[in-house]
Motif scaffolding. Structure first.
Motif, PDB file in Angstrom:
ATOM      1  N   SER A  23      38.760 -91.527   6.553  1.00 60.99           N
ATOM      2  CA  SER A  23      39.532 -92.740   6.263  1.00 60.99           C
ATOM      3  C   SER A  23      40.888 -92.329   5.685  1.00 60.99           C
ATOM      4  N   TRP A  24      41.926 -92.426   6.516  1.00 58.78           N
ATOM      5  CA  TRP A  24      43.229 -91.909   6.114  1.00 58.78           C
ATOM      6  C   TRP A  24      43.892 -92.749   5.037  1.00 58.78           C
ATOM      7  N   HIS A  25      43.552 -94.043   4.952  1.00 50.52           N
ATOM      8  CA  HIS A  25      44.156 -94.837   3.879  1.00 50.52           C
ATOM      9  C   HIS A  25      43.609 -94.442   2.509  1.00 50.52           C
ATOM     10  N   GLU A  26      42.491 -93.666   2.509  1.00 45.33           N
ATOM     11  CA  GLU A  26      41.935 -93.171   1.260  1.00 45.33           C
ATOM     12  C   GLU A  26      42.537 -91.826   0.848  1.00 45.33           C
ATOM     13  N   MET A  27      43.336 -91.217   1.712  1.00 43.49           N
ATOM     14  CA  MET A  27      43.840 -89.871   1.456  1.00 43.49           C
ATOM     15  C   MET A  27      44.639 -89.745   0.156  1.00 43.49           C
ATOM     16  N   PRO A  28      45.523 -90.706  -0.204  1.00 39.24           N
ATOM     17  CA  PRO A  28      46.236 -90.547  -1.483  1.00 39.24           C
ATOM     18  C   PRO A  28      45.288 -90.434  -2.674  1.00 39.24           C
ATOM     19  N   ARG A  29      44.245 -91.251  -2.668  1.00 35.84           N
ATOM     20  CA  ARG A  29      43.298 -91.185  -3.785  1.00 35.84           C
ATOM     21  C   ARG A  29      42.483 -89.902  -3.741  1.00 35.84           C
ATOM     22  N   VAL A  30      42.071 -89.484  -2.545  1.00 36.68           N
ATOM     23  CA  VAL A  30      41.311 -88.245  -2.408  1.00 36.68           C
ATOM     24  C   VAL A  30      42.127 -87.053  -2.906  1.00 36.68           C
ATOM     25  N   MET A  31      43.394 -86.998  -2.540  1.00 36.02           N
ATOM     26  CA  MET A  31      44.231 -85.878  -2.955  1.00 36.02           C
ATOM     27  C   MET A  31      44.516 -85.921  -4.450  1.00 36.02           C
ATOM     28  N   TYR A  32      44.617 -87.132  -5.018  1.00 37.34           N
ATOM     29  CA  TYR A  32      44.828 -87.219  -6.468  1.00 37.34           C
ATOM     30  C   TYR A  32      43.580 -86.731  -7.210  1.00 37.34           C
ATOM     31  N   LEU A  33      42.406 -87.131  -6.717  1.00 38.84           N
ATOM     32  CA  LEU A  33      41.168 -86.647  -7.325  1.00 38.84           C
ATOM     33  C   LEU A  33      41.061 -85.127  -7.189  1.00 38.84           C
ATOM     34  N   SER A  34      41.500 -84.606  -6.048  1.00 40.01           N
ATOM     35  CA  SER A  34      41.490 -83.159  -5.861  1.00 40.01           C
ATOM     36  C   SER A  34      42.414 -82.470  -6.858  1.00 40.01           C
ATOM     37  N   ALA A  35      43.576 -83.067  -7.105  1.00 37.71           N
ATOM     38  CA  ALA A  35      44.513 -82.491  -8.078  1.00 37.71           C
ATOM     39  C   ALA A  35      43.925 -82.538  -9.487  1.00 37.71           C
ATOM     40  N   LEU A  36      43.207 -83.612  -9.795  1.00 36.46           N
ATOM     41  CA  LEU A  36      42.566 -83.722 -11.108  1.00 36.46           C
ATOM     42  C   LEU A  36      41.505 -82.643 -11.281  1.00 36.46           C
ATOM     43  N   LEU A  37      40.646 -82.469 -10.267  1.00 43.01           N
ATOM     44  CA  LEU A  37      39.634 -81.419 -10.337  1.00 43.01           C
ATOM     45  C   LEU A  37      40.285 -80.042 -10.360  1.00 43.01           C
ATOM     46  N   CYS A  38      41.416 -79.898  -9.666  1.00 45.99           N
ATOM     47  CA  CYS A  38      42.165 -78.638  -9.668  1.00 45.99           C
ATOM     48  C   CYS A  38      42.568 -78.259 -11.090  1.00 45.99           C
ATOM     49  N   CYS A  39      43.027 -79.236 -11.851  1.00 43.65           N
ATOM     50  CA  CYS A  39      43.444 -78.985 -13.234  1.00 43.65           C
ATOM     51  C   CYS A  39      42.248 -78.599 -14.105  1.00 43.65           C
ATOM     52  N   ILE A  40      41.139 -79.316 -13.925  1.00 48.00           N
ATOM     53  CA  ILE A  40      39.933 -79.018 -14.708  1.00 48.00           C
ATOM     54  C   ILE A  40      39.424 -77.613 -14.389  1.00 48.00           C
ATOM     55  N   ILE A  41      39.282 -77.324 -13.085  1.00 43.98           N
ATOM     56  CA  ILE A  41      38.739 -76.035 -12.656  1.00 43.98           C
ATOM     57  C   ILE A  41      39.684 -74.884 -13.000  1.00 43.98           C
ATOM     58  N   GLY A  42      41.010 -75.132 -12.864  1.00 42.43           N
ATOM     59  CA  GLY A  42      41.976 -74.076 -13.179  1.00 42.43           C
ATOM     60  C   GLY A  42      41.894 -73.648 -14.628  1.00 42.43           C
ATOM     61  N   GLY A  43      41.872 -74.635 -15.552  1.00 43.45           N
ATOM     62  CA  GLY A  43      41.753 -74.303 -16.967  1.00 43.45           C
ATOM     63  C   GLY A  43      40.440 -73.628 -17.290  1.00 43.45           C
ATOM     64  N   PHE A  44      39.364 -74.104 -16.658  1.00 44.48           N
ATOM     65  CA  PHE A  44      38.052 -73.516 -16.934  1.00 44.48           C
ATOM     66  C   PHE A  44      37.973 -72.077 -16.440  1.00 44.48           C
ATOM     67  N   TRP A  45      38.479 -71.805 -15.212  1.00 42.66           N
ATOM     68  CA  TRP A  45      38.384 -70.448 -14.685  1.00 42.66           C
ATOM     69  C   TRP A  45      39.252 -69.472 -15.476  1.00 42.66           C
ATOM     70  N   LEU A  46      40.355 -69.942 -15.979  1.00 39.91           N
ATOM     71  CA  LEU A  46      41.161 -69.091 -16.848  1.00 39.91           C
ATOM     72  C   LEU A  46      40.362 -68.670 -18.064  1.00 39.91           C
ATOM     73  N   LEU A  47      39.741 -69.636 -18.715  1.00 37.51           N
ATOM     74  CA  LEU A  47      38.983 -69.361 -19.936  1.00 37.51           C
ATOM     75  C   LEU A  47      37.680 -68.621 -19.625  1.00 37.51           C
ATOM     76  N   ASP A  48      37.020 -69.003 -18.528  1.00 38.19           N
ATOM     77  CA  ASP A  48      35.750 -68.375 -18.189  1.00 38.19           C
ATOM     78  C   ASP A  48      35.930 -66.903 -17.843  1.00 38.19           C
ATOM     79  N   SER A  49      37.069 -66.549 -17.241  1.00 39.03           N
ATOM     80  CA  SER A  49      37.333 -65.146 -16.916  1.00 39.03           C
ATOM     81  C   SER A  49      37.543 -64.305 -18.174  1.00 39.03           C
ATOM     82  N   LEU A  50      37.898 -64.964 -19.283  1.00 39.37           N
ATOM     83  CA  LEU A  50      38.129 -64.250 -20.544  1.00 39.37           C
ATOM     84  C   LEU A  50      36.923 -64.294 -21.474  1.00 39.37           C
ATOM     85  N   LYS A  51      35.999 -65.174 -21.186  1.00 38.87           N
ATOM     86  CA  LYS A  51      34.864 -65.436 -22.080  1.00 38.87           C
ATOM     87  C   LYS A  51      34.063 -64.179 -22.382  1.00 38.87           C
TER      88      LYS A  51
END
Length: 545
Positions: A23-51
């Motif tokens: 559903s292409w009309h859903e793409m803006p929301r899908v990509m925003y959710l992806s960016a949100l998860l990107c931020c969560i996962i990015g911060g976690f992997w940074l910290l998890d690699s140092l843990k």
């Protein structure tokens, strides 16, 4: 003109093969959710690699199994507080509370790690150095809770067909954040670990800002249902756990969402023990070990990105979700056999990296789809218990296996061989539960049933009574076909159950009407009428006789 349209046509066909009828009309929301998860996962992997680097330097890596076991108690407290918070604040506000809380913790930890005697400059491990324990518990709980909250938030707004097409995209672009975070961790020697913890804390605040942006951009998709009536505080703490015990489907979700963590914990520990021994225990060795873990994160997330982008949607639509659920357990069985036969650092590195990559790119998105036919409380409350407490408990079980092997001088010399035997057994058990849940999921989707939608004792009692009478509980928008001779028996059962139920009479009638239950008997209509008023007219086409 033809030459210009031909590439576009081919591109459209490629997208259709990879993602289906998206559903292409859903793409803006899908990509925003992806960016949100990107931020969560990015911060976690940074910290998890140092843990593990912080734990090895301050406490000692041999205490990792004990740290994983103790993290279960910490996450139990965190999830209990989270469950109590769900009914008090809006769903976006949960992100604000969780993000702010962990941002403060990680920034404070970064300050302590910069201290000359408390922090990383002191390379003498000591189990009494609290900073290593606190750092480990904070990262473990944040990674589980933040990701669980994101998927609960997403599952509540996306249906099954859209999930098949969009979850691969969400995970794929989110992995770019994981690649960035793990790459940043490889620069620990230049940027210093204490500063990287401050960066990780700042990523938590960025998550809060992005959730606020989601509220402003997509307000119509947010749940504006008023909070339920206040419940006792003690009950709110364990609502999610009660839902797991009440529904067998949710209990099976607990099994397949956690058992693989036992195997990954065993393999991951084997790799880290061998790697730490290779690089030494001094400051330079700690930094080189952090670099190894950063490279590990890069490998995991690169594989995960490629497969999420080009493989997940195609696999789940081609094989179907029930068969897709069996792929990862089969790979776990194969991996434990390979590492048992060839227990070297690089075999463990590659095997564990592939398994972790497919955890993020294949297994976890498939598991998230299993929550689609469940109610909101299960998506938020039970899921938090499963993904945080359940996952930590599974990791603690894997760590217990590692700890037993570590404590024996003989077994320690043969860690991969002896640790992989129980891991193989758990993999086979996981394969069984995956098959069972896949079959149950197909039944729920075909019936249009939502687990926990009418979650009270009355519904459970009514279901049991109808099952005993060999009638299926009628669900909304489904046809009811009952033989002529059985109609009076059915009405008698319904009246007996109605007298026994504690719920209000009018609520029972409304639920029966929603299931297209009716009567052609005037006396039955009188019995079914609410007290103090005439009976409602019978809707056409609802006669049982």
């Amino acid at each position: 003109m033809v030459n210009q349209q031909q590439p576009q046509s081919r591109f459209s066909r490629v997208l259709e093969v990879l993602y289906g009828d998206i559903s292409w009309h859903e793409m803006p929301r899908v990509m925003y959710l992806s960016a949100l998860l990107c931020c969560i996962i990015g911060g976690f992997w940074l910290l998890d690699s140092l843990k593990d680097t912080v734990l090895a330097t301050t406490v000692g890596l041999e205490y990792q199994p004990r740290a994983k076991a103790l993290s279960v108690c910490v996450t139990l407290v965190v999830v209990s507080a989270y469950n109590a918070l769900i009914d008090r604040v809006s769903k976006p506000s949960l992100f604000y509370v969780v993000g702010s809380f962990y941002a403060v913790i990680f920034v404070v930890i970064g300050g302590f790690l910069a201290h000359r005697t408390i922090g990383m400059e002191n390379t003498t491990p000591n189990p009494n150095r609290l900073i290593g324990w606190i750092c480990y518990f904070a990262i473990e709980s944040y990674g589980s809770l933040a990701v669980a909250l994101f998927w609960a938030f997403t599952n509540a707004t996306i249906d099954l067909e859209d999930a098949k097409s969009s979850y691969g995209l969400i995970v794929a672009f989110a992995q770019l954040g994981a690649i960035f975070g793990s790459t940043l961790a490889t620069q620990a020697r230049a940027l210093h670990i204490s500063f990287l913890f401050v960066v990780g804390g700042s990523s938590c605040l960025l998550v809060c800002a992005m959730v606020r942006g989601y509220e402003l951009l997509f307000p119509a998709l947010l749940d504006d249902t008023p909070p339920p009536p206040a419940t006792p505080f003690r009950r709110r703490l364990f609502d999610g756990f009660a839902l797991i015990l009440r529904h067998s489907y949710v209990a099976n979700l607990l099994a397949i969402s956690t058992l693989y963590e036992v195997v990954l914990t065993v393999l991951d520990f084997e790799m880290k023990i061998i790697g730490r021994a290779r690089y030494g225990t001094d400051t330079r060795g700690a930094e080189e070990f952090a670099g190894l873990m950063g490279n590990f994160g890069q490998t995991v997330n690169t594989i995960s990105f490629v497969f999420s982008l080009a493989g997940f949607s195609y696999v789940v639509r081609s094989l179907g979700l029930p068969v897709t659920l069996l792929v990862f357990p089969l790979l776990l069985v194969l991996a434990t056999l390979v590492t048992y036969a060839f227990p070297s650092l690089w075999i463990l590195f590659v095997t564990t990296a592939i398994l972790k990559a497919l955890t993020y790119a294949l297994n976890e998105p498939a598991l998230e789809m299993l929550y689609v036919p469940t109610c909101t409380d299960i998506k938020f409350k039970a899921k938090a218990w499963i993904d945080v407490v359940g996952a930590r408990s599974a990791k603690a079980l894997g760590s217990a296996i590692n700890d037993v092997v570590q404590r024996s001088p003989y077994l320690r010399q043969n860690l991969p061989q002896y640790g992989n035997v129980p891991a193989l057994i758990v993999s086979i058990i996981l394969l069984f539960f995956s098959f069972q849940v896949g079959a149950k999921f197909e039944g729920l989707v075909e019936d249009g049933h939502v687990v926990g939608l009418h979650d009270d004792d009355d519904d459970d009692r009514r279901t049991r009574l109808f099952d005993h009478a060999k009638y299926e509980l009628v669900r909304p928008n489904t046809a009811l076909s009952i033989d002529e001779d059985d109609a009076s028996v059915f009405r008698s059962i319904a009246r007996s159950e109605a007298d026994a139920l504690a719920s209000p009479r009018d609520d029972l009638e409304s639920r029966a009407a929603a299931g297209n239950l009716g009567s052609d008997d005037d006396d039955d209509d009188d019995d079914a009428a609410p007290r103090g008023g005439p009976p409602d007219p019978e809707p056409p086409g609802t006669s049982l006789g």
